[in-house]
Design an enzyme around this catalytic site. Structure first.
Site, PDB file in Angstrom:
ATOM      1  CG  ASN A 487     -30.329 -15.717   4.297  1.00 15.00           C
ATOM      2  OD1 ASN A 487     -31.181 -15.950   5.107  1.00 15.00           O
ATOM      3  ND2 ASN A 487     -31.271 -15.457   2.534  1.00 15.00           N
ATOM      4  CG  ASP A 488     -30.662 -11.988   9.910  1.00 16.86           C
ATOM      5  OD1 ASP A 488     -29.059 -11.364  10.150  1.00 16.86           O
ATOM      6  OD2 ASP A 488     -31.116 -10.940  10.374  1.00 16.86           O
ATOM      7  CB  CYS A 489     -31.072 -17.601   8.187  1.00 14.30           C
ATOM      8  SG  CYS A 489     -32.425 -16.845   9.220  1.00 14.30           S
ATOM      9  CG  ASN A 491     -25.824 -18.164  10.552  1.00 14.51           C
ATOM     10  OD1 ASN A 491     -27.186 -18.882  10.807  1.00 14.51           O
ATOM     11  ND2 ASN A 491     -25.937 -17.107   9.917  1.00 14.51           N
TER      12      ASN A 491
END
Ligand code: BGC
Ligand code: IFM
Length: 817
Positions: A487-489, A491
């Site tokens: 999940n790139d988002c 963070n």
């Protein structure tokens, strides 16, 4: 509502209205030359790399959308029209666009004239062919004009859009009329070692190479002044915007037809003194262009090239095909799933109508996952791809997150730090070995950071991938998430001393505290493959040690990664739980439910079933499973990009199609075939074709995301084509639902289907042999094989041992019960 229909016989989607909700595109090219082409002839071409070697120009975010392409104008009396409707938008008497395997055919009819345009990239070539057939369907003689039009891009697409002070002065063209092949060519070049050629196999009545001359002052491509006036200007571009346009005056008796072959090609012009600066010869070496054009200078040759392309696809898709009572299942498995997988092989995440071709190139995790969907089709190229990807790894096992297709070098702007990346390499390698039985890949010398002086064998790359997780554990013993995992988002290292008030950076950074339960699931799942690979290499001690680390991780997940009803998602920098019932929003996430169940963590303890029930209870919608619930309603700076999206979009509770098949696969792991099927069909393009007006993207391929139930446009898809969904869905349906699954020592047959299904037949190539499989489900169960007969002999268990030799036809009869 539909805007077309499937033609299964021809493996085509037939679009019957140019006014699709969004451009519905196709990809031309299987090797080095590629074009994107929309249902109205929009799109562009490039050689190998959509950013660096772009041949024709496309304007993103244009108004109207999709208004540049490879266009053919017909000027018939006062009417100007295009066979693909755009850009003149003249209403056609009939319109049809057929998107097939590597080709598209547009048929427009207007005022008794039929124009059929067939676009494709021939195998083994560096060009796109546009075959234009014109037929007089009226009872009167017709005299009319055809004008072709492409707008050249000045190679580097980013520079082309931004660096006008240079680019308005670089364009040069050479124009050649006639010649031995009767080709009219416009060669656009820059003073470099390559150029583009655009030609037609006929003598022309005029040409244009300068955009302003062609369009006219303040002109638009909907009504170029040259076309309006029915007269080319024979303009010669010098700087500014070079284009290619041919003018053909055509006369057709009633019933008569004529065909023209247009070729848009990429040509290398090796620096060669003979050609530099000799005005009498032109400045470029024309010989390679002449050779390219000579291959396609007649209709017969072009037709033969198209037939060769179709044969290539028939052969490729012949690797895996099924026949069942479900027409939509058959068409997706036999054609469109595998086609989309091949497109992701070629494009990774670089060029689509949602990816500019400039930003992202090849993704490390993306390409590793894509491979799961095409390794059975092109194992040799998959092998090369794995080694290319591994060469962008760093010596500590981490990896560049993206790399450029042309140079194959890691992208330093993005860098590394996505802590799931290394484990995807094990997933890819395991899939390759299971498919091929080729362990020799492990011995290949493979660089780190693309530096041959820093190479080890590939096995060492896998070792460092596995150990990367072990060397980066957080406070609970779970894997550190780094900048983000899948999940790139999410963070979680966007920390500050005062969460929510100020933050160190917006965007991903790394830190030791934030941990990912999802990576733990991956580690257990792919760690088991690593153990098997070690054992095969005779590395018993290493295998034992790895096995212990996996068992420890399973225990850690059960202790620190279980929330009571589902698996937790993560811990943030402050060691707060993410994806827990204790959270205000984002209580449950899809990713760890999928991967921890696939990894069978806590299966015997009932965790897997419980997690799947929670997914059904909290995340299900009629259009698919959303990524999380409840959505983040406000911005949480300490969580990074995720809550910057409004509820229901993208990673903030959108239906992320990519991880829906994880749930479907997970359901097969616990034997629930009915539910696995429901999850598969809910997002499957052919099954939602009827709601194209809601879904809006192409009904023959997956999109990355569908707006979730919290979004106003619930059910609307975005980001079609380049998504890991392609590979994962094919894996789900072929290996887990239909259950034909390559393994290290043979082919496992383990269907998990809806209990209403009587069975199916399949043809599967595996290690050079062809398996003809019949599955019967007389007792109407969801899972379980009671009998496996291979070439007449009953076999214990459900694995067909790999056979020596190739070229055999193997008959397999499977009874479920
Ligand atoms: C995110 C983007 C991100 C991309 C790259 C997406 O899902 O929403 O913001 O740039 O992934 O991997
Ligand atoms: O996993 C990523 C992928 O690498 C790129 N697109 C979005 C996914 C989820 O964030």
């Amino acid at each position: 509502m539909k805007f077309g229909h499937f033609d299964d016989q021809n493996k085509e989607y037939v679009i019957t209205s140019p006014r699709t909700p969004l451009p519905w595109i196709n990809y031309l090219g299987c090797e080095n030359f590629f074009s994107l082409v929309s249902n109205t002839c929009g799109g562009y071409s490039f050689y190998k790399d959509a950013k660096l070697l772009r041949l024709t120009r496309y304007r993103y975010n244009n108004v109207p959308y999709d208004s540049n392409g490879h266009y053919y104008y017909i000027k018939d009396g006062d009417t100007i029209w295009n066979p693909g409707w755009m850009p003149s938008k003249t209403e056609l008497d009939s319109y049809e666009c057929r998107h097939g395997m590597g080709y598209s055919v547009f048929t427009g009819v207007k005022n008794g004239l039929m124009a059929q345009l067939t676009d494709f990239v021939p195998m083994g070539s560096t060009c796109e062919i546009n075959k234009l057939t014109l037929k007089n369907t009226s009872d009167k003689k017709k005299d009319f004009s055809v004008f072709s039009y492409v707008e050249f891009c000045l190679w580097n697409a980013m520079d082309d859009m931004t660096n006008f002070q240079r680019n308005f002065s670089t364009g040069e063209v050479e124009i050649h009329v006639g010649g031995s092949q009767l080709f009219h060519k416009t060669e656009y070049r820059e003073r470099r070692n390559h150029y583009a050629v655009y030609a037609v196999n006929a003598s022309v009545d005029g040409f244009d190479t300068d955009r302003d001359s062609f369009l006219g002052a303040y002109g638009e491509n909907s009504a170029p002044s040259v076309v309006v006036n029915d007269q080319s200007k024979n303009s010669v571009a010098s700087g500014w915007a070079p284009v290619g346009s041919h003018h053909l005056k055509v006369a057709l008796e009633p019933g008569e037809e004529k065909t023209y072959i247009f070729v848009l090609g990429y040509v290398e012009n090796p620096v060669n003194e003979k050609w530099v600066g000799r005005a009498e010869d032109g400045i470029i070496n024309r010989a390679p262009a002449d050779a390219l054009l000579a291959r396609f200078d007649t209709t017969e040759k072009a037709d033969a090239a198209l037939a060769e392309l179709k044969a290539y696809w028939d052969k490729l898709l012949g690797h895996f095909s099924i026949s069942s009572s479900e027409e939509k299942l058959d068409r997706m498995v036999n054609v469109w799933h595998q086609y989309q997988c091949m497109v992701t092989f070629n494009m990774s995440r670089s060029a689509s109508y949602f990816e500019s071709g400039i930003g992202r190139g090849m993704g490390f995790r993306d390409s590793c996952q894509d491979l799961l969907g095409f390794v059975h089709l092109i194992p040799d190229r998959a092998r090369e791809r794995i080694l290319d990807i591994a060469a962008t790894q760093f010596e500590d096992g981490s990896a560049y997150h993206q790399y450029q297709p042309l140079t194959k070098k890691g992208n330093a702007d993005i860098g590394s730090g996505f802590n799931d990346d290394p484990l995807w390499l094990i997933a890819a390698a395991a899939a390759y070995i299971k498919e091929t039985g080729d362990y020799s890949i492990l011995d290949e010398s493979t660089p780190y950071d693309s530096d041959p002086s820093k190479a080890t064998d590939f096995m060492e790359h896998l070792r460092r991938s596995f150990n990367y997780t072990i060397n980066h554990l957080g406070p609970h013993g779970l894997p550190q998430i780094g900048r983000a995992d899948w999940n790139d988002c999410l963070n979680l290292n966007c920390f500050s001393e005062e969460p929510g008030e100020s933050f160190q950076t917006f965007g991903p950074s790394e830190g030791p505290n934030a941990e990912s339960v999802f990576i733990a699931g991956m580690f257990v799942k792919y760690g088991k493959d690593y153990v098997k690979i070690c054992r095969h290499k005779g590395l018993c001690d290493e295998a034992d040690t790895a096995q212990k680390a996996i068992e420890q991780m399973e225990k850690t997940v059960m202790d620190a990664g279980w929330d009571g009803e589902w698996y937790l998602r993560a811990y943030d920098h402050y060691k707060h739980k993410i994806g827990s019932k204790e959270c205000e929003d984002g209580k449950i996430f899809i990713e760890p439910q999928g991967f921890c169940v696939i990894a069978e963590i806590g299966k015997d303890e009932g965790l897997c079933l419980k997690a799947m029930q929670s997914v059904e209870k909290y995340l299900d919608t009629k259009y698919g499973i959303v990524l999380l619930q409840p959505p983040y309603h406000r911005y949480h700076v300490e969580l990074g990009e995720i809550s910057s999206y409004p509820p229901g979009y993208k990673e903030n509770a959108g239906i992320f199609c990519h991880n829906n098949p994880w749930i479907s696969i997970a359901e097969t792991v616990i034997g629930r075939g009915n539910r696995a099927w429901q999850v598969y069909t809910r997002t499957c393009p052919a099954y939602i074709e009827d709601i194209s007006e809601i879904h809006r993207t192409e009904p023959y391929v997956y999109s990355q995301m569908i707006a979730g139930k919290d979004a106003p446009n619930f059910g609307e898809a975005k980001n079609s084509w380049l998504t890991g969904t392609a590979a994962w869905t094919f894996l789900d349906v072929s290996q887990y639902i239909l259950g034909i699954r390559p393994d290290y020592d043979g082919l496992i047959i383990d269907p998990c289907i809806p209990d209403t299904m009587d069975g199916f037949t399949a043809k599967r190539k595996f290690r050079g042999n062809t398996y003809h499989i019949t599955v019967r489900n007389p007792a109407h169960v969801q899972k379980g094989v009671t009998k496996l007969i291979v070439d007449g002999a009953t076999i214990d268990g459900n694995m067909i041992p790999a056979i020596n030799g190739t070229g055999h036809d193997v008959t397999v009869e499977v009874t479920m019960g």
